[in-house]
Motif scaffolding. Sequence first.
Motif, PDB file in Angstrom:
ATOM      1  N   MET A  35       1.247  34.771  39.323  1.00 34.79           N
ATOM      2  CA  MET A  35       0.364  36.263  40.443  1.00 34.79           C
ATOM      3  C   MET A  35      -0.006  37.280  39.220  1.00 34.79           C
ATOM      4  SD  MET A  35       3.915  35.911  43.162  1.00 34.79           S
ATOM      5  CE  MET A  35       2.858  36.931  44.486  1.00 34.79           C
ATOM      6  N   ASP A  36      -0.901  38.295  40.120  1.00 37.50           N
ATOM      7  CA  ASP A  36      -1.057  38.897  39.043  1.00 37.50           C
ATOM      8  C   ASP A  36      -1.076  40.743  39.982  1.00 37.50           C
ATOM      9  OD1 ASP A  36      -2.229  40.659  37.461  1.00 37.50           O
ATOM     10  OD2 ASP A  36      -4.368  40.282  37.893  1.00 37.50           O
ATOM     11  N   ASN A  37      -1.310  41.226  39.746  1.00 37.59           N
ATOM     12  CA  ASN A  37      -0.773  42.920  39.759  1.00 37.59           C
ATOM     13  C   ASN A  37       0.842  43.257  40.584  1.00 37.59           C
ATOM     14  OD1 ASN A  37      -3.174  44.539  38.588  1.00 37.59           O
ATOM     15  ND2 ASN A  37      -4.400  43.178  40.383  1.00 37.59           N
ATOM     16  N   ILE A  38       1.737  43.204  39.656  1.00 38.09           N
ATOM     17  CA  ILE A  38       2.995  42.617  40.270  1.00 38.09           C
ATOM     18  C   ILE A  38       4.409  43.988  39.495  1.00 38.09           C
ATOM     19  CG2 ILE A  38       2.612  41.197  42.343  1.00 38.09           C
ATOM     20  CD1 ILE A  38       5.259  39.310  40.107  1.00 38.09           C
ATOM     21  N   LYS A  39       4.983  43.865  40.321  1.00 35.68           N
ATOM     22  CA  LYS A  39       6.230  44.318  39.238  1.00 35.68           C
ATOM     23  C   LYS A  39       7.457  43.712  39.745  1.00 35.68           C
ATOM     24  CE  LYS A  39       3.488  48.862  40.375  1.00 35.68           C
ATOM     25  NZ  LYS A  39       3.891  50.373  41.305  1.00 35.68           N
ATOM     26  N   ILE A  40       8.325  43.602  38.772  1.00 36.17           N
ATOM     27  CA  ILE A  40       9.504  42.950  39.127  1.00 36.17           C
ATOM     28  C   ILE A  40      10.423  43.716  38.130  1.00 36.17           C
ATOM     29  CG2 ILE A  40       7.924  40.439  40.210  1.00 36.17           C
ATOM     30  CD1 ILE A  40       9.215  39.656  36.772  1.00 36.17           C
ATOM     31  N   TYR A  41      11.929  43.085  38.720  1.00 38.29           N
ATOM     32  CA  TYR A  41      12.961  43.920  37.912  1.00 38.29           C
ATOM     33  C   TYR A  41      13.894  42.215  37.879  1.00 38.29           C
ATOM     34  CZ  TYR A  41      17.461  44.920  37.337  1.00 38.29           C
ATOM     35  OH  TYR A  41      18.919  45.916  36.285  1.00 38.29           O
ATOM     36  N   MET A  42      13.829  42.594  36.257  1.00 36.86           N
ATOM     37  CA  MET A  42      14.886  41.315  35.441  1.00 36.86           C
ATOM     38  C   MET A  42      15.431  41.891  34.329  1.00 36.86           C
ATOM     39  SD  MET A  42      12.548  38.244  33.998  1.00 36.86           S
ATOM     40  CE  MET A  42      11.916  37.242  34.643  1.00 36.86           C
ATOM     41  N   SER A  43      17.008  41.638  34.533  1.00 39.77           N
ATOM     42  CA  SER A  43      17.557  42.347  32.897  1.00 39.77           C
ATOM     43  C   SER A  43      18.162  41.663  32.414  1.00 39.77           C
ATOM     44  CB  SER A  43      19.252  43.006  34.041  1.00 39.77           C
ATOM     45  OG  SER A  43      19.741  41.553  34.064  1.00 39.77           O
ATOM     46  N   ARG A  44      17.768  40.112  32.443  1.00 42.57           N
ATOM     47  CA  ARG A  44      18.024  39.001  31.520  1.00 42.57           C
ATOM     48  C   ARG A  44      16.763  38.096  31.523  1.00 42.57           C
ATOM     49  NH1 ARG A  44      20.379  34.751  33.590  1.00 42.57           N
ATOM     50  NH2 ARG A  44      20.657  34.892  35.906  1.00 42.57           N
ATOM     51  N   LYS A 100       3.357  41.036  49.594  1.00 38.94           N
ATOM     52  CA  LYS A 100       3.801  41.875  51.186  1.00 38.94           C
ATOM     53  C   LYS A 100       3.941  43.127  50.534  1.00 38.94           C
ATOM     54  CE  LYS A 100       3.430  39.624  55.496  1.00 38.94           C
ATOM     55  NZ  LYS A 100       2.546  39.307  55.859  1.00 38.94           N
ATOM     56  N   HIS A 101       4.693  43.744  48.871  1.00 39.32           N
ATOM     57  CA  HIS A 101       4.700  44.784  48.587  1.00 39.32           C
ATOM     58  C   HIS A 101       4.180  45.069  47.638  1.00 39.32           C
ATOM     59  CE1 HIS A 101       6.923  46.061  52.791  1.00 39.32           C
ATOM     60  NE2 HIS A 101       6.341  44.582  52.845  1.00 39.32           N
ATOM     61  N   PRO A 102       3.969  45.005  46.691  1.00 44.00           N
ATOM     62  CA  PRO A 102       3.128  44.868  45.203  1.00 44.00           C
ATOM     63  C   PRO A 102       3.122  46.236  44.770  1.00 44.00           C
ATOM     64  CG  PRO A 102       1.054  44.576  46.863  1.00 44.00           C
ATOM     65  CD  PRO A 102       2.139  44.513  47.873  1.00 44.00           C
ATOM     66  N   ASP A 103       3.228  47.292  45.498  1.00 40.27           N
ATOM     67  CA  ASP A 103       3.675  48.113  44.991  1.00 40.27           C
ATOM     68  C   ASP A 103       5.007  48.328  44.646  1.00 40.27           C
ATOM     69  OD1 ASP A 103       3.670  48.121  47.739  1.00 40.27           O
ATOM     70  OD2 ASP A 103       4.048  50.619  48.233  1.00 40.27           O
ATOM     71  N   LYS A 104       5.212  47.945  45.540  1.00 40.84           N
ATOM     72  CA  LYS A 104       6.823  48.032  44.862  1.00 40.84           C
ATOM     73  C   LYS A 104       7.557  47.307  43.909  1.00 40.84           C
ATOM     74  CE  LYS A 104       8.098  49.528  48.782  1.00 40.84           C
ATOM     75  NZ  LYS A 104       8.459  50.651  49.697  1.00 40.84           N
ATOM     76  N   VAL A 105       8.715  47.614  42.854  1.00 36.62           N
ATOM     77  CA  VAL A 105       9.398  47.378  42.023  1.00 36.62           C
ATOM     78  C   VAL A 105      10.172  46.302  42.655  1.00 36.62           C
ATOM     79  CG1 VAL A 105      10.737  47.115  39.926  1.00 36.62           C
ATOM     80  CG2 VAL A 105       8.845  48.792  40.126  1.00 36.62           C
TER      81      VAL A 105
END
Lengths: 139, 150
Positions: free
Chosen positions: B99-108, B77-82
Amino acid sequence: MKGEKQMIYKNITFKADPFSYDLVLEDRITLVGGDSGTGKTVLYEMLEDLRLTDEYKAIKLFNYKSDNLLEAIKQCRDSFIVIDNADILINDEVRRFINFEFSNQYMLFSRNCDGLNVSDKSFKVLKLDSNRITLEEEL
Amino acid sequence: MIDIYTEKKDSKDWILQNDLYFNLNTSNEEMSQNEINLIQQVDEAKLTQAKRIETKYGLGTIRNLSSGCKTLLNIVKHPDKVVCVEECGPNVLKIIFTMDNIKIYMSRPTLVDIPGDAKIRFNDSDIMTGSKGYNAWWSKEYERREADDL
């Protein structure tokens, strides 16, 4: 009890119709991981009621709604501490407390064991089979 | 392209508390058939018109979905957000990496099946491909962390 490993509960057993929970705990730190949607938060919500009974009054619960987790957890002694959302909530200081405050037992809903003194008995997943919910070893 | 960020940042463009963000924002939005299918796939939950859910554990509201499922819906729903994916199980991560054109955060790093042709960009810089590239990047990152005593 300081310096000595303690198990507050080796089993947590209760009925929540139509389900029966039979959770066997084998280490003072249990990490409940596995797939999303396997009932971790449902269990947490059950424990919110269960902790109000005499048998399970040692249960202390924390999740993303808890205020000041670090300070609150540091007050706990001889408790069975359950932390939901632990992957995002616990920092190095909480990990240190968990490792060295031996009077407590811990159940963390988390897949990240970095910095925790865990054993191969620590890693569990919830399993639902014929309305019976158990903790199984995570492969 | 999947953008992965590995250093946490406090920003209004980042979703770090997925349950909270979902309960206050995403859950109030209309769900498409694709999103209803994702809810079924991850939580085996049937979503009704009135935003109630029926799962093997009983009845509830959309706010009773798992944290992993909420995270997935926050991303869709919010592909602009990380979006922080640290609470996602392997079943959800597997979907995220298709998926494509998404932004994610993972530290490990995490053990996950990544399609061989998935393009992944780390920290707006290194572009890697598939599981092999993903694992190679993390190996290098851990060498760096060790050298920096992190």
